[in-house]
Design a protein around this motif. Sequence first.
Motif, PDB file in Angstrom:
ATOM      1  N   TYR A 116       0.830  -1.213   0.000  1.00 42.73           N
ATOM      2  CA  TYR A 116       0.000   0.000   0.000  1.00 42.73           C
ATOM      3  C   TYR A 116       0.861   1.258   0.000  1.00 42.73           C
ATOM      4  O   TYR A 116       0.526   2.255  -0.653  1.00 42.73           O
ATOM      5  CB  TYR A 116      -0.983  -0.014   1.183  1.00 42.73           C
ATOM      6  CG  TYR A 116      -2.172  -0.918   0.917  1.00 42.73           C
ATOM      7  CD1 TYR A 116      -3.339  -0.421   0.339  1.00 42.73           C
ATOM      8  CD2 TYR A 116      -2.112  -2.272   1.212  1.00 42.73           C
ATOM      9  CE1 TYR A 116      -4.423  -1.256   0.066  1.00 42.73           C
ATOM     10  CE2 TYR A 116      -3.181  -3.126   0.939  1.00 42.73           C
ATOM     11  CZ  TYR A 116      -4.338  -2.613   0.369  1.00 42.73           C
ATOM     12  OH  TYR A 116      -5.395  -3.437   0.090  1.00 42.73           O
ATOM     13  N   LYS A 147      -5.539  -7.943   1.226  1.00 44.68           N
ATOM     14  CA  LYS A 147      -6.534  -7.581   0.218  1.00 44.68           C
ATOM     15  C   LYS A 147      -7.491  -6.513   0.726  1.00 44.68           C
ATOM     16  O   LYS A 147      -7.932  -5.646  -0.020  1.00 44.68           O
ATOM     17  CB  LYS A 147      -7.375  -8.823  -0.142  1.00 44.68           C
ATOM     18  CG  LYS A 147      -6.793  -9.655  -1.246  1.00 44.68           C
ATOM     19  CD  LYS A 147      -7.675 -10.873  -1.506  1.00 44.68           C
ATOM     20  CE  LYS A 147      -6.812 -11.993  -2.058  1.00 44.68           C
ATOM     21  NZ  LYS A 147      -7.501 -13.288  -2.081  1.00 44.68           N
ATOM     22  N   SER A 190      -5.744  -0.812  -4.167  1.00 43.25           N
ATOM     23  CA  SER A 190      -5.551  -2.252  -4.362  1.00 43.25           C
ATOM     24  C   SER A 190      -5.987  -2.715  -5.748  1.00 43.25           C
ATOM     25  O   SER A 190      -5.824  -3.884  -6.094  1.00 43.25           O
ATOM     26  CB  SER A 190      -6.276  -3.044  -3.271  1.00 43.25           C
ATOM     27  OG  SER A 190      -7.631  -2.689  -3.235  1.00 43.25           O
TER      28      SER A 190
END
Lengths: 272, 194
Positions: A116, A147, A190
């Motif tokens: 991230y 996730k 993501s």
Amino acid sequence: MISEAIDNEQIEMLLSDVLEAHGYDFLEYSHASIKRRIIRLYALDNFVSFAEFRYTVRTDKQYFKRFLEEITVNVTEMFRDPNFYKALRNDVLPVLGTYPFIRIWVAGCSTGEEAYSLAIVLKELNLFHKSLIYATDINPSVLEKAKQGIFPLNYLKGYSENYVKSGGIQDFSSYYTANYSHAKFDGTLSEKMIFSTHNLVSDHSFNEFQLIMCRNVLIYFDKDLQHKVFQLFDNSLEKLGYLALGSKESLDFWERSKAYKRVKTEKIWRKL
Amino acid sequence: MAETLIKGKCEALIIGGSAGSLDVLLEIFPSLSDNINFPIILVTHRKSGNDALLSDLLRSRTKLKVNEAEEKDKILPGHVYIAPADYHLLIEDDETFSLDYSEKINYSRPSIDVTFQSAAEVFGDKLVCVLLSGSNADGVAGLKTVNDLGGIVVIQNPNTAIMSYMPQQAVNHIKAGIILDASDMAEFINKLVK
């Protein structure tokens, strides 16, 4: 102390069981560290004997999931070592930005904090749209967490400080929504991540990358295994691609290290 | 005296300390003999990013080689190793270092307990561990393991320590501990030489 009752031979037998019954090979992990993790888990879960512990690890699939999660170290941070991220932002990613497409492998990504962080830097450099981040880990349950992109809120102050020190230019809080005790990161971050299990010990190269990040994973491996993993990375890295390691890890003693050039003072090497 | 019991068989000396321990290290190091023939390993709590500072301070006060412990380094006699900030430092059976970034222990990374315990399993009764000033209980459980496995436990006198809590906890829990003032520590360590 329980630790004295468990000798190295018992640890080895347990790890041999794990390899035989589940296909995970921990025999080349640094011994002192994995032994400590195993003894800690054994004490934590109140087994009456080591034999019972061994039997449960061998036969109980559900418990093995826990075992896998607990004996591997999953402590990670966003923008860990801000100077490292500064080097990525200023020296590495702009070079990769000249390519039509950027493939990045975050190996041993754990719960995803580094992936991230990387996505945020790519966004700010306007490179995110042409990037793809492969985030892999040995452990399926941490990938589930990765996730989701949800991290405990009490860590966010530290992450925000790291972000600023690393040269971040936005308001860090614009990347997440705080909700009671957790922060959920922007779902678009993501969109360019592919999560998959991958075992550095036994799995092969699966693509060619321009950047491989593997930070604080190799410290848990013995020297031979470290060198095997360097070979795997070498096979997975394009010419002029970058390899980024943790702050106490080094390529220096690997036989092919001369084929790599260090980028300034950070633990980043470029394949020549 | 314990000095005579262990004289000549010390294979590793580990010093753990937290708040108030830097002063003691700075007092000990100039008086250490150049003939020290075992490794000295330091595990101190401090902020990350100040790694070079402690090495430099100590290097200017001793002829022994002072370095940050690096993973897979062979542990050599006559060398001083400093646990890097923000990693646990463990000792392998082949007398090399391992680093570990797992959860903090006693709110600390490096944790003194982790290094003491790991070293005790490798060096057994040939290990000497010293616990200095500090304000949490890190190191005490480790000293217990060291003591159980036959190693020598040395504790800074809590009455003369800047922060008495940590050494006091050790005194309370390990009856066999040798209690020393900071000013007597260098002499004690020099006597461990073969």
